[in-house]
Enzyme design. Structure first.
Site, PDB file in Angstrom:
ATOM      1  CE1 TYR A 139     -46.783 -49.502  -4.126  1.00 46.50           C
ATOM      2  CE2 TYR A 139     -44.513 -50.200  -3.847  1.00 46.50           C
ATOM      3  CZ  TYR A 139     -45.484 -49.235  -3.749  1.00 46.50           C
ATOM      4  OH  TYR A 139     -45.151 -47.990  -3.259  1.00 46.50           O
ATOM      5  CE  LYS A 170     -62.166 -43.746  -3.153  1.00 44.27           C
ATOM      6  NZ  LYS A 170     -62.440 -42.446  -2.515  1.00 44.27           N
ATOM      7  CG  ASP A 227     -61.429 -40.266   0.098  1.00 44.85           C
ATOM      8  OD1 ASP A 227     -61.661 -41.189   0.909  1.00 44.85           O
ATOM      9  OD2 ASP A 227     -62.303 -39.798  -0.662  1.00 44.85           O
ATOM     10  CG  ASP A 263     -45.489 -45.725  -0.998  1.00 48.26           C
ATOM     11  OD1 ASP A 263     -44.478 -45.619  -0.273  1.00 48.26           O
ATOM     12  OD2 ASP A 263     -45.582 -45.211  -2.129  1.00 48.26           O
ATOM     13  CG  ASP A 286     -43.642 -40.888   2.333  1.00 48.83           C
ATOM     14  OD1 ASP A 286     -43.198 -41.943   2.821  1.00 48.83           O
ATOM     15  OD2 ASP A 286     -43.070 -40.265   1.415  1.00 48.83           O
TER      16      ASP A 286
END
Ligand code: IPM
Ligand code: MG
Length: 359
Positions: free
Chosen positions: A141, A192, A224, A248, A252
């Site tokens: 970001y 990751k 994942d 982020d 959600d």
């Protein structure tokens, strides 16, 4: 001493839902001895329209001086064609970075009254209570270099940089472990590390910090797999800690497990516990101005504000219980409506929470 709270209503449904949260704050002030002073300022598209910037200097100054900030939502189709540096979202990112609000707490709780609102089977989500802790001021970001450049062959190439310093990882890991101590003492760190060096370091540092918290059980998961596990068996999680971008996305996903993104609050905290509080949903321009938006996530953000920045657990619980009572009464905004309930608008449900505060 009275605490300064800055109200940033923002765009879309922001002003409507924040108005209900302000009613709750006013009721706590008048009837329950809460000592606060409210200030208001513009952020996002509203600030761009008035001052040509999504984060005007006067807003930033008020934000710095405040003890806590309550924000509605920013953004909307109206501003989508603006240069990325002037978009409403930059107002939000500028506040997070400028105030060093690195620790983002995003609880995903399934309210028993709303069990049927989830798209997942009730037995998968019943009793769900996850705390996602998202690092909020680092990662891709904010990483440099970033931009769009011209390659030798003439085509353009977009690029961003995922970066994490050890100190940034360490401080968010500590927030996660401290949070877990007050809950079920489990932390799952999401990365990751099989592909990205930045997150290989993430895993190493989180493991090291974990040694200071032998009472907390630490596990690691690739992002994942974490996304899959969140919809497969979400109740395996207690606290999840992850970087800005993965957080982020996963938050959600976790929000939707509860069936109602309109119910979930969040806190973004600095090292001293100063915070910015906002619903995790967006500005929903499609329903703005119609009086149907669900203000409960913003009202529950007030509860988080009381808990984390004003250290007033008693009033935080009072607000949360008032929301529960209103759900028990069967009042629902359209987003959480189910048969047998009473469909009401933004203001009506806000008024019901205010009334339930004094029960
Ligand atoms: C969030 C939002 C923001 C983010 C946007 C509006 C910049 O999606 O708070 O999750 O990406 O952090
Ligand atoms: Mg998001």
């Amino acid at each position: 001493m009275s605490k300064k709270i800055l109200i940033l209503a923002g765009d879309g449904i922001g002003p409507e839902i924040v108005a209900e949260a302000v009613k709750v704050l006013a009721a706590l002030q008048q009837r329950h001895g809460l000592k606060i002073e409210l200030e208001h300022a513009l952020v996002g598209g509203a600030a761009y329209d008035a001052f040509g910037s999504p984060l005007p200097q006067q807003t930033m100054q008020l934000a710095r001086a405040a003890d806590a900030i309550l924000l509605g939502a920013v953004g909307g189709t109206k501003w989508e064609s603006l240069d990325i540096a002037l978009r409403p979202e930059k107002g939000l990112l500028g506040l997070r970075a400028g105030l060093q609000l690195f620790a983002n707490l995003r609880p995903a709780i399934l309210y028993p009254q709303l069990a049927s609102a989830s798209t997942l089977r009730p037995e998968v989500v019943a009793g769900l209570d996850i705390m996602i802790i998202r690092e909020l001021t680092g990662d891709i970001y904010f990483g440099q270099p970033r931009g769009v450049r011209r390659l030798d062959n003439g085509e353009r190439q977009g690029f961003n940089t995922m970066v994490y310093a050890e100190s940034e990882i360490e401080r968010i890991a500590r927030v996660a472990f401290e949070t877990a101590l007050k809950r079920n003492r489990r932390v799952c760190s999401v990365d990751k590390a099989n592909v990205l060096e930045a997150t290989e370091l993430w895993r190493e540092v989180v493991t090291r910090v974990g040694k200071d918290y032998p009472q907390v059980q630490l596990s690691h998961m690739y992002v994942d797999n974490a996304a899959m596990q969140l919809v497969r068996a979400p109740k395996q999680f207690d606290v999840m800690v992850t970087g800005n971008m993965f957080g982020d996305i996963l938050s959600d996903c976790a929000a939707m497990l509860t069936g109602s993104i309109g119910m979930l609050p969040s806190a973004a905290l600095d090292v001293h516990g100063k915070g910015m509080y906002e619903p995790i949903h967006g500005s929903a321009p499609d329903i703005a101005g119609k009086g149907v938006a669900n203000p409960l996530a913003t009202i529950l953000s007030v509860a988080m504000l009381l808990r984390y920045s004003l250290h007033n657990e008693v009033l935080a619980l009072r607000v949360e219980q008032a929301v529960q009572r209103v759900l028990d009464q069967g009042l629902r905004t359209p987003d959480i409506y189910a048969e047998g309930c009473r469909k009401v608008g933004t203001r009506e449900i806000g008024d019901a929470v205010v009334a339930a505060l004094s029960v």
